[in-house]
Scaffold this motif. Structure first.
Motif, PDB file in Angstrom:
ATOM      1  N   LEU A 163       0.851  -1.143   0.187  1.00 57.99           N
ATOM      2  CA  LEU A 163      -0.064  -0.113   0.065  1.00 57.99           C
ATOM      3  C   LEU A 163       0.783   1.115  -0.095  1.00 57.99           C
ATOM      4  CD1 LEU A 163      -2.748  -0.910   2.624  1.00 57.99           C
ATOM      5  CD2 LEU A 163      -2.971  -0.832  -0.016  1.00 57.99           C
ATOM      6  N   LEU A 164       0.538   2.259  -0.610  1.00 57.49           N
ATOM      7  CA  LEU A 164       1.009   3.425  -0.931  1.00 57.49           C
ATOM      8  C   LEU A 164       0.704   4.278   0.286  1.00 57.49           C
ATOM      9  CD1 LEU A 164       0.506   4.570  -4.400  1.00 57.49           C
ATOM     10  CD2 LEU A 164       2.586   3.698  -3.508  1.00 57.49           C
ATOM     11  N   THR A 165       1.842   5.061   1.012  1.00 61.28           N
ATOM     12  CA  THR A 165       1.672   5.690   2.255  1.00 61.28           C
ATOM     13  C   THR A 165       1.585   7.176   1.694  1.00 61.28           C
ATOM     14  OG1 THR A 165       4.160   5.856   2.331  1.00 61.28           O
ATOM     15  CG2 THR A 165       2.964   4.319   3.717  1.00 61.28           C
ATOM     16  N   ALA A 166       0.542   7.665   2.004  1.00 58.06           N
ATOM     17  CA  ALA A 166       0.255   9.022   1.682  1.00 58.06           C
ATOM     18  C   ALA A 166      -0.854   9.890   2.664  1.00 58.06           C
ATOM     19  CB  ALA A 166      -0.468   9.051   0.195  1.00 58.06           C
ATOM     20  N   LYS A 167      -0.527  11.002   2.607  1.00 53.00           N
ATOM     21  CA  LYS A 167      -1.542  11.833   3.589  1.00 53.00           C
ATOM     22  C   LYS A 167      -2.921  11.977   3.015  1.00 53.00           C
ATOM     23  CE  LYS A 167       2.471  14.629   5.320  1.00 53.00           C
ATOM     24  NZ  LYS A 167       2.875  16.059   5.594  1.00 53.00           N
ATOM     25  N   ASP A 168      -3.287  12.152   1.624  1.00 56.28           N
ATOM     26  CA  ASP A 168      -4.587  12.234   1.232  1.00 56.28           C
ATOM     27  C   ASP A 168      -4.729  11.317  -0.040  1.00 56.28           C
ATOM     28  OD1 ASP A 168      -6.959  13.425   0.637  1.00 56.28           O
ATOM     29  OD2 ASP A 168      -6.095  15.047  -0.536  1.00 56.28           O
ATOM     30  N   VAL A 169      -5.854  10.646  -0.020  1.00 51.64           N
ATOM     31  CA  VAL A 169      -6.717   9.816  -1.134  1.00 51.64           C
ATOM     32  C   VAL A 169      -7.608  10.584  -1.736  1.00 51.64           C
ATOM     33  CG1 VAL A 169      -7.310   7.535  -1.631  1.00 51.64           C
ATOM     34  CG2 VAL A 169      -5.732   7.562   0.195  1.00 51.64           C
ATOM     35  N   THR A 170      -7.267  10.668  -3.133  1.00 50.74           N
ATOM     36  CA  THR A 170      -8.407  11.567  -3.782  1.00 50.74           C
ATOM     37  C   THR A 170      -8.782  10.835  -4.978  1.00 50.74           C
ATOM     38  OG1 THR A 170      -7.158  13.660  -3.011  1.00 50.74           O
ATOM     39  CG2 THR A 170      -8.735  13.686  -5.168  1.00 50.74           C
ATOM     40  N   PRO A 171     -10.151  10.750  -5.430  1.00 53.87           N
ATOM     41  CA  PRO A 171     -10.604  10.144  -6.519  1.00 53.87           C
ATOM     42  C   PRO A 171     -10.397  10.730  -7.716  1.00 53.87           C
ATOM     43  CG  PRO A 171     -12.310  11.092  -5.375  1.00 53.87           C
ATOM     44  CD  PRO A 171     -11.080  11.182  -4.466  1.00 53.87           C
ATOM     45  N   TRP A 172      -9.983  10.025  -8.877  1.00 55.21           N
ATOM     46  CA  TRP A 172      -9.910  10.830 -10.293  1.00 55.21           C
ATOM     47  C   TRP A 172     -10.974  11.625 -10.575  1.00 55.21           C
ATOM     48  CZ3 TRP A 172      -4.991  11.066 -11.921  1.00 55.21           C
ATOM     49  CH2 TRP A 172      -4.181  10.082 -11.622  1.00 55.21           C
ATOM     50  N   SER A 173     -10.742  12.649 -11.012  1.00 56.92           N
ATOM     51  CA  SER A 173     -12.096  13.683 -11.482  1.00 56.92           C
ATOM     52  C   SER A 173     -11.582  14.131 -12.835  1.00 56.92           C
ATOM     53  CB  SER A 173     -12.205  14.678 -10.494  1.00 56.92           C
ATOM     54  OG  SER A 173     -11.064  15.661 -10.468  1.00 56.92           O
TER      55      SER A 173
END
Length: 313
Positions: A163-173
């Motif tokens: 799993l990628l570690t990131a502060k924010d997960v955003t859907p493609w738009s």
């Protein structure tokens, strides 16, 4: 009946299944099905391009029930039947998550389905005068090999397990998707149609319709795995929250109209084939974008602000 069976177990139907799964949001099943479809479409063309065998009706050994002018060897409809049965098994397994007791029944049903589909498609193609029994036998073997190769390619090309570690997960738009990614797949599709349709190649007359149905799914496959765009944000393909039957009808009308138009028009000129591919590809890609891309955050904030203003007198 034989014509209906042949139409159902066709390469066109195999090519559009990933698009349907992607539209429904069945992403766990979409990638393995896409792998199976791509392998079959490539593998089934190799022997037909290098091994020529007259169909039974061509040499007056059967009545003409099929207008196919390609090589009789091997029976691609039988191969499609094997792969389509396996695809249905993949969709069920990924969508239903059967337990151990159901798995025993599941594998028994799938085994019987393989046998029945091979017999059904073989009989139908022989009755239509399109294939010999030996063509059907090799077609069944080709379909089985295609299933194994599809699973192998999926294994080596699957998303990273970590799993990628990131502060924010955003859907493609619509505002953050990679335009170059979609333009690249469009260019690849155009090159494929050009190579397949140029003389002296003329490798596959069905290339425009197959590419138009398949390439929207290939373009979206690059968005299936989480993509790290910078140090803090990971983009993913959002889930389908609401499904409207009228949208599915629109998708069906687009695919159905494309299949019917290509069947009866049978374009021979290269520029018509290119236009046909671009039309089908663009329509399906836009429908998938409207279904799978999230609304821009700015629009959502604006709507929330308007709602707050309306509630405050």
């Amino acid at each position: 009946l034989a014509q209906i069976v042949s139409g159902f177990y066709s390469v066109e139907f195999i090519a559009m299944i990933p698009c349907l799964l992607l539209y429904l949001g069945w992403d766990r099943a979409m990638l393995p099905v896409l792998s199976q479809s791509c392998v079959l479409l490539v593998l089934s063309q190799i022997p037909k391009r290098f091994i020529w065998r007259h169909r039974p009706y061509m040499v007056s050994r059967a009545r003409m029930g099929s207008g196919d002018r390609t090589s009789s060897f091997p029976a691609r409809t039988v191969s499609c039947g094997v792969v389509l049965t396996y695809i249905m098994a993949i969709v069920y397994r990924n969508h239903s998550n059967p337990d151990d007791m159901l798995l025993v029944l599941y594998y028994a049903i799938i085994t019987m389905a393989f046998i029945l589909v091979v017999i059904l498609t073989s009989v139908c193609r022989i009755v239509l005068g399109a294939h010999y029994p030996s063509d059907c036998l090799v077609g069944a073997i080709q379909g089985t090999v295609s299933c194994f190769l599809g699973d192998f390619i999926l294994f080596i090309a699957s998303c990273p397990k970590q799993l990628l570690t990131a502060k924010d997960v955003t859907p493609w738009s619509w505002s953050n998707f990679n335009h170059f990614h979609f333009l690249s797949w469009t260019l690849i599709g155009l090159i494929l149609v050009l190579v397949m349709g140029l003389r002296p190649f003329l490798l596959w007359p069905k290339a425009p319709i197959i590419a138009g149905l398949l390439f929207p799914s290939l373009a979206f496959s690059g968005l299936m795995c989480p993509t790290k765009t910078n140090a803090d944000v990971v983009h993913i393909l959002g889930k389908v929250e609401v499904f409207f039957i009228q949208d599915f009808v629109i998708l069906g009308l687009i695919i159905g109209s494309a299949l019917m138009a290509y069947r009866y028009v049978k374009p021979r000129k290269l520029w018509i084939n290119i236009g046909f591919f671009i039309s089908v590809y663009t329509c399906l890609l836009l429908v998938l974008m409207l279904q799978r891309f999230a609304k821009d955050m700015e629009d959502e904030v604006t709507q929330e602000g308007e709602a707050i203003e309306n509630t405050n007198p």
